[in-house]
Scaffold this motif. Structure first.
Motif, PDB file in Angstrom:
ATOM      1  N   ILE A  61       4.077   5.507  -2.694  1.00 28.68           N
ATOM      2  CA  ILE A  61       4.564   6.894  -2.696  1.00 28.68           C
ATOM      3  C   ILE A  61       5.521   7.120  -1.525  1.00 28.68           C
ATOM      4  CG2 ILE A  61       3.801   9.301  -2.669  1.00 28.68           C
ATOM      5  CD1 ILE A  61       0.927   7.883  -3.335  1.00 28.68           C
ATOM      6  N   GLY A  74      -2.494   3.778   8.406  1.00 26.56           N
ATOM      7  CA  GLY A  74      -2.770   4.211   7.035  1.00 26.56           C
ATOM      8  C   GLY A  74      -1.598   4.803   6.276  1.00 26.56           C
ATOM      9  N   CYS A  75      -0.348   4.475   6.666  1.00 26.56           N
ATOM     10  CA  CYS A  75       0.784   5.070   5.927  1.00 26.56           C
ATOM     11  C   CYS A  75       1.387   4.068   4.946  1.00 26.56           C
ATOM     12  CB  CYS A  75       1.816   5.647   6.883  1.00 26.56           C
ATOM     13  SG  CYS A  75       2.611   4.397   7.869  1.00 26.56           S
ATOM     14  N   GLY A  76       0.664   3.004   4.638  1.00 20.22           N
ATOM     15  CA  GLY A  76       1.093   2.102   3.565  1.00 20.22           C
ATOM     16  C   GLY A  76       1.939   0.924   4.017  1.00 20.22           C
ATOM     17  N   LYS A  77       2.039   0.677   5.319  1.00 19.87           N
ATOM     18  CA  LYS A  77       2.876  -0.447   5.800  1.00 19.87           C
ATOM     19  C   LYS A  77       2.334  -1.777   5.271  1.00 19.87           C
ATOM     20  CE  LYS A  77       2.150   0.477  10.199  1.00 19.87           C
ATOM     21  NZ  LYS A  77       1.257   1.647  10.086  1.00 19.87           N
ATOM     22  N   SER A  78       1.016  -1.997   5.487  1.00 21.44           N
ATOM     23  CA  SER A  78       0.441  -3.278   5.058  1.00 21.44           C
ATOM     24  C   SER A  78       0.490  -3.414   3.544  1.00 21.44           C
ATOM     25  CB  SER A  78      -1.008  -3.401   5.519  1.00 21.44           C
ATOM     26  OG  SER A  78      -1.060  -3.445   6.907  1.00 21.44           O
ATOM     27  N   LEU A  79       0.240  -2.311   2.858  1.00 18.83           N
ATOM     28  CA  LEU A  79       0.244  -2.379   1.396  1.00 18.83           C
ATOM     29  C   LEU A  79       1.610  -2.859   0.898  1.00 18.83           C
ATOM     30  CD1 LEU A  79      -1.418  -1.931  -1.125  1.00 18.83           C
ATOM     31  CD2 LEU A  79      -0.695   0.460  -1.147  1.00 18.83           C
ATOM     32  N   ASN A 107       1.976   0.291  15.204  1.00 22.18           N
ATOM     33  CA  ASN A 107       1.713   1.726  15.196  1.00 22.18           C
ATOM     34  C   ASN A 107       2.630   2.467  16.156  1.00 22.18           C
ATOM     35  OD1 ASN A 107      -1.778   1.175  14.660  1.00 22.18           O
ATOM     36  ND2 ASN A 107      -0.263   1.850  13.187  1.00 22.18           N
ATOM     37  N   HIS A 133      -3.451   2.217  -5.497  1.00 23.86           N
ATOM     38  CA  HIS A 133      -1.997   2.289  -5.276  1.00 23.86           C
ATOM     39  C   HIS A 133      -1.344   0.915  -5.225  1.00 23.86           C
ATOM     40  CE1 HIS A 133      -3.864   5.837  -3.286  1.00 23.86           C
ATOM     41  NE2 HIS A 133      -3.004   6.440  -4.067  1.00 23.86           N
TER      42      HIS A 133
HETATM   43  N1  LIG Z   1       2.820   5.776   0.772  1.00 25.05           N
HETATM   44  C1  LIG Z   1       1.706   5.309   0.197  1.00 25.05           C
HETATM   45  N2  LIG Z   1       1.714   4.957  -1.099  1.00 25.05           N
HETATM   46  C2  LIG Z   1       0.601   4.500  -1.690  1.00 25.05           C
HETATM   47  N3  LIG Z   1      -0.578   4.363  -1.056  1.00 25.05           N
HETATM   48  C3  LIG Z   1      -0.645   4.699   0.225  1.00 25.05           C
HETATM   49  C4  LIG Z   1       0.478   5.187   0.921  1.00 25.05           C
HETATM   50  N4  LIG Z   1       0.114   5.449   2.188  1.00 25.05           N
HETATM   51  C5  LIG Z   1      -1.188   5.127   2.282  1.00 25.05           C
HETATM   52  N5  LIG Z   1      -1.658   4.671   1.112  1.00 25.05           N
HETATM   53  C6  LIG Z   1      -3.049   4.286   0.838  1.00 25.05           C
HETATM   54  O1  LIG Z   1      -3.669   4.074   2.092  1.00 25.05           O
HETATM   55  C7  LIG Z   1      -4.130   2.732   2.200  1.00 25.05           C
HETATM   56  C8  LIG Z   1      -3.945   2.239   3.619  1.00 25.05           C
HETATM   57  O2  LIG Z   1      -2.617   1.849   3.836  1.00 25.05           O
HETATM   58  P1  LIG Z   1      -2.204   0.582   4.727  1.00 25.05           P
HETATM   59  O3  LIG Z   1      -3.385  -0.238   5.079  1.00 25.05           O
HETATM   60  O4  LIG Z   1      -1.093  -0.102   4.040  1.00 25.05           O
HETATM   61  O5  LIG Z   1      -1.706   1.358   6.020  1.00 25.05           O
HETATM   62  P2  LIG Z   1      -1.017   0.779   7.327  1.00 25.05           P
HETATM   63  O6  LIG Z   1       0.211   1.601   7.527  1.00 25.05           O
HETATM   64  O7  LIG Z   1      -0.861  -0.682   7.236  1.00 25.05           O
HETATM   65  O8  LIG Z   1      -2.087   1.168   8.438  1.00 25.05           O
HETATM   66  P3  LIG Z   1      -2.431   0.449   9.843  1.00 25.05           P
HETATM   67  O9  LIG Z   1      -1.328   0.853  10.791  1.00 25.05           O
HETATM   68  O10 LIG Z   1      -3.746   1.030  10.227  1.00 25.05           O
HETATM   69  O11 LIG Z   1      -2.486  -1.016   9.603  1.00 25.05           O
HETATM   70  C9  LIG Z   1      -3.377   1.964   1.153  1.00 25.05           C
HETATM   71  O12 LIG Z   1      -4.068   0.846   0.716  1.00 25.05           O
HETATM   72  C10 LIG Z   1      -3.176   2.983   0.066  1.00 25.05           C
HETATM   73  O13 LIG Z   1      -4.319   3.103  -0.760  1.00 25.05           O
END
Ligand SMILES: Nc1ncnc2c1ncn2[C@@H]1O[C@H](COP(=O)(O)OP(=O)(O)OP(=O)(O)O)[C@@H](O)[C@H]1O
Ligand SMILES: [Mg+2]
Length: 378
Positions: free
Chosen positions: A29, A55-60, A160, A202
């Motif tokens: 998203i 948790g803003c989806g970077k790793s995903l 972060n 997602h």
């Molecule tokens: N923009 C997005 N689109 C889809 N899903 C999202 C999005 N942002 C967060 N999520 C959901 O939140 C989960 C956590 O995201 P992720 O682990 O990728 O965050 P991160 O940015 O890597 O966090 P961190 O900095 O703690 O490692 C994802 O697996 C997904 O379910």
């Protein structure tokens, strides 16, 4: 001039990139820019860094991209306690018995085609030094002083926070090795938030995979794209304008930007680099994360006027109008509806851009929701 040229010849690898771009962007998203950045980095053979809150989806996104690529991969989350062995491989005991100092690198960074390094600035000084050499010179020293070439094509970094300006030498040098760098913001729109909350999973499901040989083919095709005269002049004008504002990205950064913009043009199916492809340079041409990204984005928007940046700006306007409107106030709701209608018209004028249709659909949906809510409020 149309923002994106139709491809002049069939190119199966470019089609694969286009499909992955669509599939990643529709699962994640509000991550279209980050998806474009990561795919551009892959084509350009440059490293990319995403910085954003937990948790803003970077790793995903980065994991999904790695799942798409074939070849050897290496992923790690760095902490100050991570040992060099975990990144570079343990020292070989057999080697030591023979009085040789070599590392067993199987499955570690020196053998990876693609790497994801999470919390990339958290590593010890020894790890930062190893990373620096591998990312920059694409060689590693096993400890015996001999430089060995590594196959690494792309390092995806996540963090972060941005390294602070008074940070150590290794850290700022490593930061500079990421040619593409972007802040990832939390989801902004109401529709995006609803999708986040109510979609059970997602994870992007990609319909293909890509081999290192195909990535290499993409890199070569992109490297062969000519720059149009307009685009050359636009880049020179952007750099001159930035210099006037005191922003002077280093010579290496400027040169690398030329290749990155080519890769972005290739990703967009263009047969030459045009001024609108400079959009991606907003993530390359700066050093100080506090103020320069905005200055660079503004200079590129002024000089090259890329449609993608106008779309992003218009969508931000829509969000701020919606946030500031009380739907129970009929006059305010009517004014907001008129503004959204105007944005929709401006978007229609950006005909030919890949994101225009999605943006228009979103604005029209918001317009409908706004009208319904104000009718219900009467
Ligand atoms: N923009 C997005 N689109 C889809 N899903 C999202 C999005 N942002 C967060 N999520 C959901 O939140 C989960 C956590 O995201 P992720 O682990 O990728 O965050 P991160 O940015 O890597 O966090 P961190 O900095 O703690 O490692 C994802 O697996 C997904 O379910
Ligand atoms: Mg993460």
């Amino acid at each position: 001039m149309k923002p994106y040229c139709p491809p002049s010849e069939p190119h199966p690898v470019r089609d694969k990139f286009a499909a992955a771009r669509r599939e990643l962007s529709s699962a994640l998203i509000e991550r279209e820019d980050e998806v474009d950045l990561a795919l551009t980095a892959l084509i350009a053979n440059e490293h990319v860094l995403l910085v954003g809150p937990p948790g803003c989806g970077k790793s995903l996104l980065l994991d999904s991209l790695l799942a798409w690529t074939g070849g050897a991969k290496f992923s790690i989350l760095l902490t100050k306690f991570t040992a060099v062995e975990e990144v570079m491989g343990p020292v070989s005991l057999v080697g030591l018995k023979e009085d040789r100092y070599v590392r067993v690198t199987a499955g570690k960074l020196p053998e990876a085609d693609y790497a994801f390094v999470d919390e990339v600035f958290k590593g010890s000084s020894a790890i930062l030094n190893c990373l620096l050499k591998i990312l920059n010179e694409r060689v590693y020293d096993a400890g015996d002083g001999a430089a060995r070439a590594v196959p690494l094509k792309l390092c995806l970094g996540a963090s972060n926070e941005w390294p602070s300006p008074d940070t150590g030498k290794e850290l700022s040098a490593l930061f500079d090795r990421f040619t593409l760098r972007k802040t990832v913001s939390p989801i902004r729109s109401r529709t995006g938030r609803a999708r986040l909350l109510w979609t059970p999973d997602h994870t992007p499901r990609l319909s293909s995979t890509i081999t290192p040989a195909e990535v290499e083919q993409a890199r070569r095709s992109a490297a062969a794209l000519p720059w149009s005269e307009d685009a050359k002049q636009a880049l020179e004008a952007v750099l001159a304008e930035l210099a006037r504002e005191g922003v002077r990205p280093g010579d290496r950064r400027q040169f690398k930007t030329v290749g990155v913009v080519r890769a972005f043009a290739f990703l967009n199916g263009a047969d030459a680099v045009r001024p609108e492809h400079l959009e991606v340079a907003q993530h390359c041409l700066w050093d100080c994360p506090e103020e320069h990204p905005q200055k660079v984005a503004q200079a590129i928007a002024r000089v090259a006027n890329p449609a993608g940046m106008r779309i992003a700006q218009l969508l931000l306007e829509v969000e701020s109008v919606l946030a500031a409107t009380d739907v129970r106030n009929l006059a305010a709701a009517a004014k907001a509806a008129a503004k959204l209608g105007e944005v929709d018209k401006q978007l229609a004028g950006l005909d030919g851009h890949t994101r225009m249709e999605t943006a228009r659909r979103y604005v029209r949906e918001q317009l409908r929701t706004l009208k319904l809510a104000s009718i219900e409020a009467i």
